[in-house]
Motif scaffolding. Structure first.
Motif, PDB file in Angstrom:
ATOM      1  N   PHE A 170      -5.003   4.733   4.746  1.00 23.92           N
ATOM      2  CA  PHE A 170      -4.963   4.234   3.367  1.00 23.92           C
ATOM      3  C   PHE A 170      -6.352   4.047   2.761  1.00 23.92           C
ATOM      4  O   PHE A 170      -6.482   3.660   1.609  1.00 23.92           O
ATOM      5  CB  PHE A 170      -4.182   2.919   3.294  1.00 23.92           C
ATOM      6  CG  PHE A 170      -2.694   3.092   3.432  1.00 23.92           C
ATOM      7  CD1 PHE A 170      -1.968   3.773   2.466  1.00 23.92           C
ATOM      8  CD2 PHE A 170      -2.017   2.569   4.523  1.00 23.92           C
ATOM      9  CE1 PHE A 170      -0.593   3.927   2.581  1.00 23.92           C
ATOM     10  CE2 PHE A 170      -0.638   2.707   4.642  1.00 23.92           C
ATOM     11  CZ  PHE A 170       0.071   3.391   3.669  1.00 23.92           C
ATOM     12  N   LEU A 218       6.045  10.291   2.789  1.00 20.72           N
ATOM     13  CA  LEU A 218       4.995   9.463   3.393  1.00 20.72           C
ATOM     14  C   LEU A 218       5.272   9.253   4.877  1.00 20.72           C
ATOM     15  O   LEU A 218       4.355   9.306   5.691  1.00 20.72           O
ATOM     16  CB  LEU A 218       4.879   8.124   2.668  1.00 20.72           C
ATOM     17  CG  LEU A 218       3.836   7.145   3.209  1.00 20.72           C
ATOM     18  CD1 LEU A 218       2.443   7.766   3.231  1.00 20.72           C
ATOM     19  CD2 LEU A 218       3.853   5.860   2.385  1.00 20.72           C
ATOM     20  N   LEU A 260       0.832  -1.209   0.000  1.00 19.59           N
ATOM     21  CA  LEU A 260       0.000   0.000   0.000  1.00 19.59           C
ATOM     22  C   LEU A 260       0.864   1.255   0.000  1.00 19.59           C
ATOM     23  O   LEU A 260       0.560   2.222  -0.705  1.00 19.59           O
ATOM     24  CB  LEU A 260      -0.938   0.012   1.209  1.00 19.59           C
ATOM     25  CG  LEU A 260      -2.142  -0.914   1.138  1.00 19.59           C
ATOM     26  CD1 LEU A 260      -2.910  -0.864   2.457  1.00 19.59           C
ATOM     27  CD2 LEU A 260      -3.062  -0.556  -0.009  1.00 19.59           C
ATOM     28  N   TYR A 307       0.883   4.021  -2.871  1.00 21.68           N
ATOM     29  CA  TYR A 307       0.601   5.402  -2.474  1.00 21.68           C
ATOM     30  C   TYR A 307       1.680   6.335  -3.025  1.00 21.68           C
ATOM     31  O   TYR A 307       1.379   7.376  -3.609  1.00 21.68           O
ATOM     32  CB  TYR A 307       0.545   5.472  -0.954  1.00 21.68           C
ATOM     33  CG  TYR A 307       0.165   6.793  -0.356  1.00 21.68           C
ATOM     34  CD1 TYR A 307      -1.162   7.080  -0.063  1.00 21.68           C
ATOM     35  CD2 TYR A 307       1.122   7.751  -0.037  1.00 21.68           C
ATOM     36  CE1 TYR A 307      -1.530   8.299   0.510  1.00 21.68           C
ATOM     37  CE2 TYR A 307       0.768   8.958   0.539  1.00 21.68           C
ATOM     38  CZ  TYR A 307      -0.548   9.221   0.809  1.00 21.68           C
ATOM     39  OH  TYR A 307      -0.910  10.421   1.379  1.00 21.68           O
ATOM     40  N   SER A 312       1.497   6.507  -6.949  1.00 23.86           N
ATOM     41  CA  SER A 312       0.358   7.262  -7.482  1.00 23.86           C
ATOM     42  C   SER A 312       0.490   8.757  -7.234  1.00 23.86           C
ATOM     43  O   SER A 312      -0.111   9.560  -7.948  1.00 23.86           O
ATOM     44  CB  SER A 312      -0.951   6.745  -6.883  1.00 23.86           C
ATOM     45  OG  SER A 312      -1.047   7.081  -5.514  1.00 23.86           O
ATOM     46  N   ARG A 313       1.264   9.139  -6.256  1.00 22.91           N
ATOM     47  CA  ARG A 313       1.406  10.564  -5.920  1.00 22.91           C
ATOM     48  C   ARG A 313       2.786  11.113  -6.271  1.00 22.91           C
ATOM     49  O   ARG A 313       3.086  12.272  -6.000  1.00 22.91           O
ATOM     50  CB  ARG A 313       1.128  10.781  -4.433  1.00 22.91           C
ATOM     51  CG  ARG A 313      -0.345  10.587  -4.099  1.00 22.91           C
ATOM     52  CD  ARG A 313      -0.557  10.439  -2.614  1.00 22.91           C
ATOM     53  NE  ARG A 313      -1.957  10.342  -2.258  1.00 22.91           N
ATOM     54  CZ  ARG A 313      -2.688   9.237  -2.370  1.00 22.91           C
ATOM     55  NH1 ARG A 313      -2.147   8.136  -2.827  1.00 22.91           N
ATOM     56  NH2 ARG A 313      -3.956   9.219  -2.012  1.00 22.91           N
TER      57      ARG A 313
END
Length: 195
Positions: free
Chosen positions: A114, A77, A62, A66, A69-70
């Motif tokens: 998430f 993070l 995850l 994350y 995708s960003r």
């Protein structure tokens, strides 16, 4: 009564063939390795794993998704988790890299962070159960097509994941205007019999 994975797969294939069984998509939705999803779809037995291995691996997957995708770095993070969940940056880094098992309260907070469905079981469920959790709603869609008309419209136009009614970021009036526009775009004008 929840069906076992083999029965879910059998019934789903009877409705759609392999249409809804894209291993890459299912891997993303379950935070399972794509190879594991492919094996489960074939009906293969998987090697035994522990709850700790599952949790750590799924958190890492995850976190990687994350970041991808960003277009962020792990340090970004880590800082975000540190600030939002109130844990040290060292602990956040170890958990997000899949090196340490989080506590139950932290696991609960990661569910919210998430935005995963299924609660803590998203992280702890055996792979077959994790895949089955994602497939059962698809099967239900085929076996019980009656559903909320708003949900049906949103699915039809590819905006189910943006169902703003549940998140409070769209007022009732805004939602009505949106739906009115959608309905007008698909309904013939009064007196028009050409459709």
């Amino acid at each position: 009564m929840e069906l076992p994975l083999p029965e879910t797969l059998r019934r789903l294939r009877a409705h759609t063939g392999e249409q809804d069984l894209n291993p890459q998509v299912l891997a993303a939705k379950t935070a399972l390795p794509e190879s594991t999803v492919r094996a489960l779809l074939r009906g293969d037995d998987l090697p035994q794993d522990t709850v700790e291995e599952r949790v750590c691996d799924r958190i890492k997957r995850l976190a990687d998704a994350y970041l991808s995708s960003r277009e962020k770095r792990l340090s970004d993070l880590v800082l975000e988790v540190h600030e939002r969940l109130g844990i040290s940056t060292k602990w956040a880094r170890q958990v997000l890299k899949g090196e340490k098992m989080p506590s139950v309260p932290l696991l609960h907070d990661l569910v919210a962070f998430f935005r995963v469905e299924g609660g803590e079981a998203f992280f702890t469920a055996p792979p077959a159960d994790a895949l089955n959790r994602v497939l059962l709603p698809i099967l239900t869609k085929y076996e019980n097509p009656e559903q909320d008309p708003v949900t049906a419209l949103m699915e039809k136009f590819g905006i189910k994941a943006m169902d703003l009614r549940h998140h409070g970021s769209m007022t009732r009036g805004q939602l009505e205007n949106l739906l009115e526009g959608v309905i007008k775009s698909v309904m013939p004008p009064k007196g028009d019999t050409s459709r």
